[in-house]
Design an enzyme around this catalytic site. Structure first.
Site, PDB file in Angstrom:
ATOM      1  N   GLY A  92     -36.358  10.347  -1.942  1.00 25.28           N
ATOM      2  CA  GLY A  92     -37.198  10.104  -0.769  1.00 25.28           C
ATOM      3  C   GLY A  92     -36.365   9.433   0.303  1.00 25.28           C
ATOM      4  O   GLY A  92     -35.246   8.989   0.047  1.00 25.28           O
ATOM      5  N   GLY A  94     -34.990   6.810   1.845  1.00 28.49           N
ATOM      6  CA  GLY A  94     -34.822   5.399   1.524  1.00 28.49           C
ATOM      7  C   GLY A  94     -34.321   4.584   2.703  1.00 28.49           C
ATOM      8  O   GLY A  94     -34.371   3.362   2.691  1.00 28.49           O
ATOM      9  N   ARG A  95     -33.802   5.287   3.676  1.00 29.63           N
ATOM     10  CA  ARG A  95     -33.315   4.551   4.852  1.00 29.63           C
ATOM     11  C   ARG A  95     -33.530   5.372   6.128  1.00 29.63           C
ATOM     12  O   ARG A  95     -32.725   5.339   7.055  1.00 29.63           O
ATOM     13  CB  ARG A  95     -31.845   4.208   4.701  1.00 29.63           C
ATOM     14  CG  ARG A  95     -30.968   5.404   4.448  1.00 29.63           C
ATOM     15  CD  ARG A  95     -29.538   5.072   4.716  1.00 29.63           C
ATOM     16  NE  ARG A  95     -28.694   6.169   4.281  1.00 29.63           N
ATOM     17  CZ  ARG A  95     -27.424   6.242   4.523  1.00 29.63           C
ATOM     18  NH1 ARG A  95     -26.824   5.293   5.186  1.00 29.63           N
ATOM     19  NH2 ARG A  95     -26.725   7.260   4.105  1.00 29.63           N
ATOM     20  N   LYS A 115     -32.145   7.263  11.182  1.00 35.47           N
ATOM     21  CA  LYS A 115     -31.477   7.060   9.890  1.00 35.47           C
ATOM     22  C   LYS A 115     -30.813   5.683   9.913  1.00 35.47           C
ATOM     23  O   LYS A 115     -30.000   5.402  10.796  1.00 35.47           O
ATOM     24  CB  LYS A 115     -30.433   8.165   9.713  1.00 35.47           C
ATOM     25  CG  LYS A 115     -29.730   8.177   8.385  1.00 35.47           C
ATOM     26  CD  LYS A 115     -28.957   9.492   8.227  1.00 35.47           C
ATOM     27  CE  LYS A 115     -27.997   9.453   7.062  1.00 35.47           C
ATOM     28  NZ  LYS A 115     -27.215  10.694   6.957  1.00 35.47           N
ATOM     29  N   GLY A 128     -31.949  -0.028   3.107  1.00 32.70           N
ATOM     30  CA  GLY A 128     -32.562   0.790   4.154  1.00 32.70           C
ATOM     31  C   GLY A 128     -31.734   0.886   5.424  1.00 32.70           C
ATOM     32  O   GLY A 128     -32.157   1.462   6.419  1.00 32.70           O
ATOM     33  N   ASP A 256     -30.957  17.620  -2.983  1.00 34.59           N
ATOM     34  CA  ASP A 256     -31.685  16.972  -1.880  1.00 34.59           C
ATOM     35  C   ASP A 256     -30.940  17.147  -0.560  1.00 34.59           C
ATOM     36  O   ASP A 256     -31.479  16.839   0.498  1.00 34.59           O
ATOM     37  CB  ASP A 256     -31.896  15.475  -2.161  1.00 34.59           C
ATOM     38  CG  ASP A 256     -30.596  14.727  -2.323  1.00 34.59           C
ATOM     39  OD1 ASP A 256     -29.827  15.075  -3.231  1.00 34.59           O
ATOM     40  OD2 ASP A 256     -30.336  13.803  -1.528  1.00 34.59           O
ATOM     41  N   ASN A 257     -29.722  17.654  -0.625  1.00 34.82           N
ATOM     42  CA  ASN A 257     -28.951  17.841   0.601  1.00 34.82           C
ATOM     43  C   ASN A 257     -28.839  19.305   0.993  1.00 34.82           C
ATOM     44  O   ASN A 257     -27.904  19.710   1.685  1.00 34.82           O
ATOM     45  CB  ASN A 257     -27.560  17.223   0.437  1.00 34.82           C
ATOM     46  CG  ASN A 257     -27.630  15.724   0.231  1.00 34.82           C
ATOM     47  OD1 ASN A 257     -28.642  15.109   0.548  1.00 34.82           O
ATOM     48  ND2 ASN A 257     -26.581  15.134  -0.300  1.00 34.82           N
ATOM     49  N   ASP A 266     -27.096  15.983   5.841  1.00 29.43           N
ATOM     50  CA  ASP A 266     -26.620  14.837   5.067  1.00 29.43           C
ATOM     51  C   ASP A 266     -25.098  14.756   5.053  1.00 29.43           C
ATOM     52  O   ASP A 266     -24.440  15.055   4.049  1.00 29.43           O
ATOM     53  CB  ASP A 266     -27.205  14.826   3.643  1.00 29.43           C
ATOM     54  CG  ASP A 266     -28.562  14.129   3.653  1.00 29.43           C
ATOM     55  OD1 ASP A 266     -28.998  13.689   4.737  1.00 29.43           O
ATOM     56  OD2 ASP A 266     -29.191  14.007   2.583  1.00 29.43           O
TER      57      ASP A 266
HETATM   58  P1  AMP Z   1     -27.729  10.583   0.575  1.00 30.13           P
HETATM   59  O1  AMP Z   1     -26.466  10.231  -0.135  1.00 30.13           O
HETATM   60  O2  AMP Z   1     -27.707  10.201   2.034  1.00 30.13           O
HETATM   61  O3  AMP Z   1     -28.181  11.977   0.345  1.00 30.13           O
HETATM   62  O4  AMP Z   1     -28.830   9.613  -0.047  1.00 30.13           O
HETATM   63  C1  AMP Z   1     -29.357   9.741  -1.346  1.00 30.13           C
HETATM   64  C2  AMP Z   1     -30.593   8.924  -1.479  1.00 30.13           C
HETATM   65  O5  AMP Z   1     -30.300   7.521  -1.386  1.00 30.13           O
HETATM   66  C3  AMP Z   1     -31.649   9.193  -0.434  1.00 30.13           C
HETATM   67  O6  AMP Z   1     -32.891   9.079  -1.047  1.00 30.13           O
HETATM   68  C4  AMP Z   1     -31.421   8.089   0.560  1.00 30.13           C
HETATM   69  O7  AMP Z   1     -32.552   7.808   1.338  1.00 30.13           O
HETATM   70  C5  AMP Z   1     -31.075   6.934  -0.361  1.00 30.13           C
HETATM   71  N1  AMP Z   1     -30.261   5.907   0.324  1.00 30.13           N
HETATM   72  C6  AMP Z   1     -28.985   6.031   0.754  1.00 30.13           C
HETATM   73  N2  AMP Z   1     -28.565   4.887   1.320  1.00 30.13           N
HETATM   74  C7  AMP Z   1     -29.591   4.001   1.256  1.00 30.13           C
HETATM   75  C8  AMP Z   1     -29.775   2.644   1.681  1.00 30.13           C
HETATM   76  N3  AMP Z   1     -28.817   1.959   2.274  1.00 30.13           N
HETATM   77  N4  AMP Z   1     -30.982   2.086   1.447  1.00 30.13           N
HETATM   78  C9  AMP Z   1     -31.954   2.766   0.823  1.00 30.13           C
HETATM   79  N5  AMP Z   1     -31.845   4.031   0.393  1.00 30.13           N
HETATM   80  C10 AMP Z   1     -30.677   4.647   0.613  1.00 30.13           C
HETATM   81 MG    MG Z   2     -29.577  13.197   0.797  1.00 29.54          MG
END
Ligand code: AMP
Ligand code: MG
Length: 492
Positions: A92, A94-95, A115, A128, A256-257, A266
């Site tokens: 989901g 997360g940030r 973001k 976040g 997810d990407n 992403d």
């Molecule tokens: P990503 O590597 O950007 O595809 O992120 C993978 C997952 O980790 C996604 O659900 C992001 O929203 C979550 N995420 C990445 N960085 C953070 C962060 N600093 N705080 C909270 N969630 C994060």
């Molecule tokens: Mg992602």
């Protein structure tokens, strides 16, 4: 604080909110202490028909920090799941927070998402937030992708938050505004499927078709789930083949990407390859080379198989039958990819008609580049007679033999040399983001607060297929020593 929001031209219609509740959480960005505008994408803003002329930079910063919400926005974080390095996880935003879906005058719909905008119900252990360096990196690399004519999410702004984030060290916090045709991912379908309710899955499928493939909705005859799998295969093959055309390595092709819109999404540990090596990996966490340059084909095939699995209940009520039908479509991936890849490589080499042995010739070039550690981008420019000929590699006997064979082959094209060069020129960029150049500009921007080099790169990558005078150093690959040690990160 009241910003004259009305004149900006926001035109929101937030359809994602009509999906079942489990797909989202209503949540606003967490306000930040001192928003400061670092970069703003005027061209993109114009394409969106947004007008910030009556707003100061301070006001724009407040909007893209999430401190002042646009008129009509209804903020949400989206729920999704995903296979990360092969392991299924519930994820989901997360940030990130979606401000809403904006429609421009051409009736194109765009997600506007912040973001790095603070914690959401999906933040797990994360803060976040995001750091300035990785957000500027995404801005630069995604805008370069757009300049290369490859579908991608784009960057509208980067704002410094005035707050620190803590990673391996203390860093400046920042928020990137991401523009996307949608944020529907394979992982969104995995999330829907894990609910175990057919109607939930069906609602997401209908929503996706409406948003990206209204033509499927009109085609009453064929099964819709099958059609959307076929569309995704088409789009993802085209995307990955385009990445390979310019030497791009996504770096973290988790499910997810992978976007249902077919856009590159992403930007984390991604990079562009200099020296041709199909096994190239820069990501610090990819120890097995799962997401290496050449593996992008296999992994995309794997990702789409996970997508097809989610749709089994909508393919046929009889599960065995559904699996059989789904597998047949998925099995067509390899041949389809190969044919698109060959077409792309032939365009890069200017091989116009189909002649036996073309594939052999392509591999002669690739193998030679790999065995001699030669720059991928510049070799094709050399063929186009556009690269200075001082590189000793091109004087070697082995290369001269391949070159002579290529020259012979080119003579068999049933079109003029001018036409051949035109095709090659639109497939072979002069300027790709070179790793050492990108890193230097980010160092200047984040450590010395100097955006000069970064801004010049943004300009340069707008027209990467056009050769500019006095810009030869931007065509230089990073040194081999630099490349050997170079690592990229997920940008959290
Ligand atoms: P990503 O590597 O950007 O595809 O992120 C993978 C997952 O980790 C996604 O659900 C992001 O929203 C979550 N995420 C990445 N960085 C953070 C962060 N600093 N705080 C909270 N969630 C994060
Ligand atoms: Mg992602």
């Amino acid at each position: 604080m009241n910003i004259s929001n009305n004149e900006i031209g926001w035109n929101f219609d937030n359809t994602y909110l009509n999906l079942p509740e489990i797909f989202l959480s209503k949540i606003n960005p967490v306000k930040v202490s001192s928003p400061e505008l670092i970069i703003f994408n005027e061209n993109l803003s114009n394409d969106l028909n947004l007008d910030f002329k009556s707003n100061s930079d301070t006001e724009i910063a407040k909007i893209f920090a999430g401190n002042v919400l646009p008129n009509g926005s209804e903020c949400i974080a989206q729920a999704y799941a995903g296979h990360q390095f092969g392991y299924f996880t519930v994820l989901g935003d997360g940030r990130a927070v979606l401000l809403g879906e904006h429609t421009n005058k051409e009736n194109n719909k765009f997600d506007i998402q912040l973001k790095g905008s603070g914690k959401t119900p999906y933040s797990r252990n994360g803060d976040g937030r995001a750091a300035l360096g990785p957000m500027l990196r995404e801005y630069l690399i995604s805008e370069a992708m757009h300049g290369l004519n490859i579908p991608t999410t784009r960057a509208l702004a980067v704002v410094k938050t005035g707050e620190k984030v803590f990673r391996e060290k203390e860093m400046d916090g920042a928020i990137l505004t991401r523009i996307a045709s949608s944020h529907i991912r394979i992982g969104t379908f995995q999330y829907a499927a894990m609910q175990g309710k057919k109607d939930i899955l069906e609602k997401l499928l209908n929503y996706t078709m409406k948003r990206h493939h209204p033509e499927i909705l009109e085609n009453k005859g064929q099964n819709k789930a099958i059609q959307i799998i076929e569309k995704l295969i088409e789009k993802q093959i085209s995307l990955v083949v385009n990445w390979m055309r310019v030497g791009f390595i996504h770096g973290v092709l988790n499910t997810d990407n992978v976007s249902l819109a077919g856009e590159t999404i992403d930007y984390g540990p991604c990079s562009y390859m200099d020296y041709y090596d199909p096994k190239t990996v820069f990501s610090s966490i990819d120890h097995q080379g799962r997401y290496s340059f050449n593996n992008q084909e296999i992994i995309t095939h794997w990702n789409i198989s996970r997508f097809a699995e989610t749709l089994i209940p909508l393919i046929n009520n009889d599960e065995d039958k559904a699996i059989k039908i789904g597998s047949k479509i998925i099995d067509s991936f390899g041949d389809k990819f190969k044919s698109q890849w060959l077409k792309m490589m032939k365009n890069k080499l200017g091989l116009i008609n189909d002649i036996p042995n073309d594939e052999k010739l392509i591999f002669k070039f690739l193998n030679w580049m790999e065995n001699n550690r030669v720059d991928y981008t510049n070799t094709f420019l050399y063929l186009m007679n556009s690269q200075n000929n001082n590189d000793a590699h091109y004087k070697s006997k082995t290369f001269q033999n391949i070159y002579a064979e290529w020259k012979n082959r080119i003579r068999k094209n049933k079109c003029s040399e001018k036409e051949v060069i035109k095709i090659m020129a639109s497939n072979n960029p002069y300027y790709i983001p070179r790793n050492h150049i990108v890193e230097k500009s980010l160092y200047e921007a984040t450590i010395n607060n100097n955006m000069k080099e970064f801004n010049s790169l943004i300009q340069l990558y707008k027209n990467p297929y056009k050769k500019l005078e006095n810009n030869a150093n931007y065509q230089q690959p990073s040194s081999f020593e630099f490349t050997k040690k170079y690592q990229t990160f997920c940008g959290t």
